[in-house]
Every structure is written in C-alpha cells, then in structure tokens.
Scaffold this active site. Sequence first.
Site, PDB file in Angstrom:
ATOM      1  N   ASN A  78     -65.930 -21.822  12.046  1.00  0.00           N
ATOM      2  CA  ASN A  78     -66.991 -22.423  11.244  1.00  0.00           C
ATOM      3  C   ASN A  78     -68.068 -23.036  12.133  1.00  0.00           C
ATOM      4  OD1 ASN A  78     -65.691 -21.810   8.861  1.00  0.00           O
ATOM      5  ND2 ASN A  78     -64.991 -23.884   8.448  1.00  0.00           N
ATOM      6  N   ARG A 407     -70.829  -7.006   0.989  1.00  0.00           N
ATOM      7  CA  ARG A 407     -69.854  -6.910   2.080  1.00  0.00           C
ATOM      8  C   ARG A 407     -68.661  -6.143   1.549  1.00  0.00           C
ATOM      9  NH1 ARG A 407     -71.565 -10.817   5.751  1.00  0.00           N
ATOM     10  NH2 ARG A 407     -72.507 -12.678   4.831  1.00  0.00           N
ATOM     11  N   ARG A 437     -75.725 -11.033   6.619  1.00  0.00           N
ATOM     12  CA  ARG A 437     -75.604 -11.558   7.967  1.00  0.00           C
ATOM     13  C   ARG A 437     -74.227 -11.308   8.576  1.00  0.00           C
ATOM     14  NH1 ARG A 437     -77.004 -16.796   7.420  1.00  0.00           N
ATOM     15  NH2 ARG A 437     -79.145 -16.532   8.082  1.00  0.00           N
ATOM     16  N   HIS A 467     -77.694 -10.016  -3.479  1.00  0.00           N
ATOM     17  CA  HIS A 467     -76.409 -10.684  -3.303  1.00  0.00           C
ATOM     18  C   HIS A 467     -75.520 -10.562  -4.534  1.00  0.00           C
ATOM     19  CE1 HIS A 467     -73.847 -14.450  -2.789  1.00  0.00           C
ATOM     20  NE2 HIS A 467     -73.658 -13.811  -1.653  1.00  0.00           N
ATOM     21  N   TYR A 500     -59.905 -15.206  -0.915  1.00  0.00           N
ATOM     22  CA  TYR A 500     -60.961 -15.883  -1.657  1.00  0.00           C
ATOM     23  C   TYR A 500     -60.542 -16.087  -3.104  1.00  0.00           C
ATOM     24  CZ  TYR A 500     -64.770 -15.187   1.758  1.00  0.00           C
ATOM     25  OH  TYR A 500     -65.593 -15.233   2.847  1.00  0.00           O
ATOM     26  N   ARG A 596     -67.914 -26.956  -2.780  1.00  0.00           N
ATOM     27  CA  ARG A 596     -67.062 -26.754  -1.610  1.00  0.00           C
ATOM     28  C   ARG A 596     -67.695 -27.230  -0.307  1.00  0.00           C
ATOM     29  NH1 ARG A 596     -66.779 -21.131  -0.597  1.00  0.00           N
ATOM     30  NH2 ARG A 596     -68.201 -21.483   1.151  1.00  0.00           N
ATOM     31  N   HIS A 624     -64.343 -19.976  -4.076  1.00  0.00           N
ATOM     32  CA  HIS A 624     -65.553 -19.173  -3.917  1.00  0.00           C
ATOM     33  C   HIS A 624     -66.240 -18.833  -5.231  1.00  0.00           C
ATOM     34  CE1 HIS A 624     -67.817 -15.438  -2.575  1.00  0.00           C
ATOM     35  NE2 HIS A 624     -68.136 -16.301  -1.636  1.00  0.00           N
TER      36      HIS A 624
END
Length: 713
Positions: A78, A407, A437, A467, A500, A596, A624
């Site tokens: 992170n 992704r 990214r 997205h 997730y 979160r 998530h």
Amino acid sequence: MSERPNPDGGTVTIDATDDVPEGDLVPRVEPAPDLPADRYSNRELSWLAFNERVLSLAQDESQPLLERMKFLAIFASNLDEFYMVRVAGLKRRAQMGLQVPGPDGRSPRETLAALSSRTAELVDRHARLFRDDISPALAKAGIHIRHWDALDGEEQERLSEYFRAKVFPVLTPLAVDPAHPFPYISGLSLNLAVLVRDPDTHAQRFARVKVPNNVSRFVVVSHSPDEAEFLPLEDLIAAHLELLFPGMGIIEHHLFRVTRNADVEVEEDRDEDLLQALERELMRRRFGPAVRLEVEDDIDEEVVELLVDEIGVSPGDVQRIPGLIDLSSLWQVYDVDRPALKERPFVPATPPRFAEGEKPKSVFATLRDGDVLVHHPYESFATSVQRFIEQAAADPNVLAIKQTLYRTSGDSPIVDALVDAAQAGKQVVALVEIKARFDEQANIKWARALERAGCHVVYGFVGLKTHCKTALVVRQEGGTIRRYAHIGTGNYNPKTARNYEDLGFFTADTDICADITDLFNVLTGYSRQTEYRSLLVAPHGLRAGLVERIEREIEHARSGRPAAIQFKTNHLVDEQLIDALYRASQAGVKVDLLVRTFCTIRSGVPGLSENITTRSILGRFLEHSRVYYFSNDGDEEYWIGSADLMHRNLDRRVEVLCQLSDIETHKHLRTMLDLAFAADTDAWELQPDGSWTHSPGTDYQLRLMRWLSARGE
C-alpha cells in the site's frame, strides 16, 4: 489492500490501484457560508490513517500468525503505491510552484511535511513489529528467516553452490567513478551499495549491485512439514561480494531501495491512436523521478549523502528501516504450507438461484423468473458471473455479447469466453480500458487478443476512464429478442473475486437492459445520451442524482417524516456530496457511512455533523462494494455500482449506479447494511477530531460468511 504475486506472473490486487486517486487537479470548493471552513480532513492523511488500520491487523494477536504477517506485506505494498502516485503528484505540484491549498487548507508542501512526519512513525512501527514480534513468533512456529552468519558450514557450502549456479551469472556490479557514471536505479528494486578499497592506491570506491528481481527474494535453506528456513537473497549476495570484486577489499555494504513516480500521464490527442500513445508513456514510467529512498538504519552517513545526491531525493525523503527492507516480499513466506497458522480455507457457495438441481436451468431461464443479486466472495464468481458469460458464448441463440473490462486476471476465463463467442460468429463488443493504472500492459495484451479473435474492441474515451462493470447479452427467443444484463461493483476478475467483497446484479428487466444498451452505444459510438431510466451514469448525472436524493431526505426530515441515508463506499472525498451530507445532518437526517480508505468528512461535530456516524471495517476480505441507500419516506431506494464518491469517479470516469427494485435484493442489502452498522460489529469509528478508534466486537465478514453459506445450503 495491496498486491500479491500470482503463479501466472501477474498480481492479485488486494487494494485495487484504481482506488488511488489520480491527477494533480485541485478541486474547487464552492463557498458555503453556512458551513465552517475547516469542515474537511486532509485526504492524504486520511489514507495514512487507513494504512495504520491495516497495520493494526498485523498487531492483533488474535489473528493467525501468518495472517498477521500478510497484513505487514499489504501495508508495505500500500505504501509503495501511495508514494508512486499520491506523494509523487504532490511533489510534482510543489516543484512546479502550484501551492494552491487543498480543500482542507494545506498547501502541497504542508501536506508533504505532515506526511513525512507521520509516515516515518508508521514505517518504524511496521519494521519493528516484524523484527521484534512477528519474526520471533514465526521462529517459534518453525518458520525462520536466517542470516548468513547463522548458517552452519554445510548450509553455507550448499547455498554457495546455488549462488554460483543461479545468482552469480545474472549479477552486474556497476562501479562509480569518472569513467562510470552513477547507474540508473529502477523503481522498487533492491540494491546493495558496496564500498571497496583498491589495494594499490588504498582509495575507496563505490559500486552498486542490483538484487535480481527474477530470482526469489527468499532463498530456501531447508523445508519440511514442520520447519521452513529462508535466507534473504541480499544476504547471499553480500556473502559472496569477493566473487564480484576479485582483488578488491570489501569495506562495507548496505541495502537500499528507491521509489519512483509511476503515474502515467497520457497526452491524449483526439487524432492519435490511444493505444500507441499509452505504450509510449509506459516506456517513460520506468524513468520517473525518485520520490523515496529506503535505507538500512545502520547505513554509513556518507553513503546516504552520496545516494541522496545521485538519486535526486531530499534528505526528508529518506526512510531508515530498522530491519528488513521491503516487507511486501513476505508473500513468499506466507505461501508455506502451514494451515494452522492461517485462516481456515473458505469455499464460496453457489448462489441458490443458480444452483443446478435435478433439472438444471440455464442462467437465462433463471433470470426470466426474476432478478438475482450475488455477493462475492461469499458466493461463487465462477458459478455466477463466469457462468453467465460462458453460457452466453456457448448458446447458439445468443446473438451478441457486450462487456466492459477494466481489470481481469492473467489467465482470464472471461476473455477466453469472449474469444470463443466471436469465433462462433456472435457479435462481441469489448470495451477494454487500457488506462487502468498498473494494468495497462496486461490490458493492451488482452485488447489485441480479442481483436485477433474478431471481437470489436474499443479502448475507451479520450480524457475519461471507463470504470463501470457491465455486461449485456442479446438472445433470440422464438420470434423476439430478449436482453440480459449484469452490473457489478467489482472487476471481471476471478482471482480478485476470491479476496474482494463485491456485489453482482443479474437482470432481464427491460428498462435496465435498455439503459445498458444505450450506455454501450455511448461507449462505442457517438451517442451523447446523459439520462437513463434506472441508472445514474458519470460523468454527467451521477453526482447530481445523489445530491438530489440527499436533498429529498432533507425535505422529508424538515416535514417531520422519517429520513435516513446509508452509504457504503471505498472513498468519500467529494466536497459537494460531503456538504450535502452535512446539510442532511443539520436537518436531522440520520446518516450512516461505511468508508474503507480515503475519508475527508468529519463526523459527530456539534452543529455540523452530530447525526453522521462513519465506520471503517477491515478484515480477511477487502470491502469493495458500493451501496447507496435512501429511506425516502418508506419508498426505499437501493443503488449499487462501481462509483466511489471522489472527483475522479464523478468527473473523469464513466461510472454506473443501478437502482435495484426487486424485494429479495432489498432484503439482502438490508441484512448486509444492518450487520455493518450493528452496535456489536467489530469496526473503526471516526471521531470528531478526525482520529479513528477501534470498537471490538463480532466479525462482520464472518457473520456474512455464515449467513450466505447457510442460505446456499
């Protein structure tokens, strides 16, 4: 919460990097004379508070030992990403003289100073926790991280043979002198700074040896069911420096690591191929400016000064690590086969509506009977989302499949199904967001594979990232055409779906499917549609739609009717939405927030937000999903989708929230939110002064696991 290696050579994202805000734009905050100027917390400091909560999981002795170590690795990964993107962006603004303060009133330089001080404390805690607590505990459990001098003669001889055969051939010592300039240090690579002495002139020389990243960081010394011993690769190299510098005297050596700006800024030209522009920028990423230098805490000060000067960082960018550098590599140790030191394995259930009984039904037959909401990872991705796409690919009555891909995994069954569908003659449209990214290169590969198979591939918009997580299947059923849709909160990635927490909504509802059809026409063509029947879509109407519903709750409260708002989101930093929530609190609306990571709202402040409570839940799985609930005087609204409450999601991305109307989906989301906000649930609570306090209680994720497993049975 970060990344870990995969056997396929890719990564599983535990804290999706798309959750890191991009760009250097400073949001313009509209004046609000009825609200105090200091009503926002600092976004970057709020992220550090999140990573401190991750660190607290590593400190929690009730966690299995290897799980505690896992959270150390997550904390480290992170922090790497935070420096590569957020700190790098702040430094760029400061160096360009862009000192416009952020919404919290701090300039970039002031934020960087605050981050430097706070990060130094956390980095020290992190390193000492491993060195003084977790590493000794691992040793008691039979998992040892050894040092060269602690090995016996037989072990040293065996590892020396391994070094000569596997490591020595790939090493390249690089001298630094007038004929050899200081070498380029790649981002996140481990390096040995070596001081040697010339026996003829007695002059000291500096050299750099890169620790290869294509060899395991930890060399296996021994391995058995009860014992596992590892040696850091840099220790093995350091023990054999005389082979790299024969004839020279080895004075000392120190490990160091550099973090570089890794944000890609694509100069998007409407007349240029976006794929080519991105590939050009990816080449530049490797050479971004340095933003952090990590060194061992006993390193020689003259060596630090040399590194600072040559690498181009300031003394304040140096982090001195009391112990092992780069604990993100501990994933290799986590993979040891010691189930007693880990969480019990969890097998997700097949969603009951998709369970195959004596007379198996297709996914499409199930959806004709009503909507289905699935909850990952408690419920299987493979037997729901993946099956939906695979059945569509194999079904001769399916005419077309349209899907967004932000992704996916290295060996993606979703992509394989789309390829099969195209080869079977179906119309397949895939919007592959090649600007996701750190997944840009992988997505370029998938885009080209899909194109070769005959799929229609779209790369997204100039200036926007796509997205949203949507899929549409068009099927011939007798004399009619019927459409089926999936809208999710997470990526079409079977690997992250195991880690997730996400929601996926399947429907044959004609309005929603018509909306998704219209959305794909926007994504693939020149349609400029901005209004939909059952969707809120960014960048045009999502923020306004949420603010409108907040204002409606305010009117309910002012009229004496019940009013309540509950949001579950990854990030909350958008000032317009925060101000709307403040107004709701002042009107008496009960506001419950589950956030979160990034969170700049202030909760429980008298006169401002005393009716707002903000929680954060961390655990085995990454929270998530995004859920937005409005009580609406009894006519309740539940919305799910891909959008977090950030400027980039609402202004610079194509995002989708979908309203769920089915009563069974409402029951599911109500149970989920009730458990999240229950007084006895283990959570972190945001205090009026901006600090977070831990409220121990019952494990939220374990409750969901038991509830959904029982429902599946």
